[in-house]
Write an enzyme that holds these catalytic residues in place. Sequence first.
Site, PDB file in Angstrom:
ATOM      1  N   ASP A 138       0.757  -1.190   0.006  1.00 45.22           N
ATOM      2  CA  ASP A 138      -0.051   0.009   0.116  1.00 45.22           C
ATOM      3  C   ASP A 138       0.896   1.135   0.026  1.00 45.22           C
ATOM      4  OD1 ASP A 138      -2.262   1.915   0.635  1.00 45.22           O
ATOM      5  OD2 ASP A 138      -3.352  -0.069   0.940  1.00 45.22           O
ATOM      6  N   HIS A 162      -3.714   5.953   3.546  1.00 43.01           N
ATOM      7  CA  HIS A 162      -4.729   4.879   3.321  1.00 43.01           C
ATOM      8  C   HIS A 162      -3.909   3.549   3.595  1.00 43.01           C
ATOM      9  CE1 HIS A 162      -5.915   1.952   0.407  1.00 43.01           C
ATOM     10  NE2 HIS A 162      -6.846   2.532  -0.102  1.00 43.01           N
ATOM     11  N   ASN A 166     -13.659   0.776  -7.098  1.00 46.15           N
ATOM     12  CA  ASN A 166     -14.684   1.698  -6.962  1.00 46.15           C
ATOM     13  C   ASN A 166     -15.220   2.408  -8.098  1.00 46.15           C
ATOM     14  OD1 ASN A 166     -14.206   1.101  -4.423  1.00 46.15           O
ATOM     15  ND2 ASN A 166     -13.148   2.906  -3.847  1.00 46.15           N
ATOM     16  N   SER A 201     -11.285  -0.523  -0.884  1.00 38.31           N
ATOM     17  CA  SER A 201     -10.034  -0.630  -0.381  1.00 38.31           C
ATOM     18  C   SER A 201     -10.046  -0.761   1.329  1.00 38.31           C
ATOM     19  CB  SER A 201      -9.396   0.639  -0.477  1.00 38.31           C
ATOM     20  OG  SER A 201      -8.583   0.959  -1.544  1.00 38.31           O
TER      21      SER A 201
END
Length: 321
Positions: free
Chosen positions: A49, A86, A182, A249
């Site tokens: 990530d 994130h 998404n 996510s």
Amino acid sequence: MGQVRLIPYEVTSIQDDTKKIPPGIEMIEAPDLWQQGYKGKGIVVAVLDTGCDVEHYELRDRIIGKHNVTSDDGNDPEIVSDQNGHGTHVCGTIAATENDRAIGVAPECQLLVVKVLSNRGFGTTEWVVEGIRHAINWEGPNGEKVQVLSMSLGGKENDPRLHDAIKEAVASGRLVVCAAGNDGDGNEETDEFAYPGAYPEVVQVGSVSLSGEISRFSNSNCKIDLVAPGEKILSTYPGDKFATLTGTSMATPHVTGAAALLIEKFEREFERKITEPELFAQLIKRTVSLSYSRKLQGNGLLKLTSGGSRISETEDRIETA
């Protein structure tokens, strides 16, 4: 050079404190397995990530290793600073340490933080491939190995280099859990694909709200495996803070943490290593079908106990709960 990016997500709120188990974690019934004595102890999960705030008080005891493959921080492989937020949020949903505040799905598992996306949320295919191979080859101080890879990232390009790396990870016995994306429009008749999530070798995770409705933004396609909570998810955030984020996510680490719990349960009960196909089967058997097309929900919503089957040593001996 191919590009991979963070799957777009929404930050709803940021706060200094929280004193509750996040509702998404309760929704998938992780506390039921904690009560049985399973919290992911000894299981190593690699999170690919934007890095992680490794000094966050909810996470610092969970970090077993770190590696940066991006150009951030002068290409220093030891610095996985997360100025995006994130990656820290994903890590918290998987493994935030149990205390009187937030908690992760598998609060005793350990995290290998592999920074493959820059602080701006973008990365190259080469970075992601290098990160996957680092996770495959990594060995901890006591011979630990990664058993699950979690990737809440994606791109529209089907890059054979990325696919090859995914296949290497799975062939080596690791479960790979990826966000569906998404770009959904709420219409099951249209397909939306993000890679690596759309590769058949991975566990592709879609999103539902905390009330169990498919998230409108969640990609639909024939390769969705299951869904998990992805809206208004509370977890850790850089600077010893907590934030509520929304996106597939956020659904993905719920499944990743659940996999760590199931590995511990299976291996303790049967005193042997679980294979990747067995682990995938155990996850899928712990789903509850919702009133949606399989292209939206896959096999259904992850429910670790009420939707599940008891652990059995071989796939053909699964007993319904």
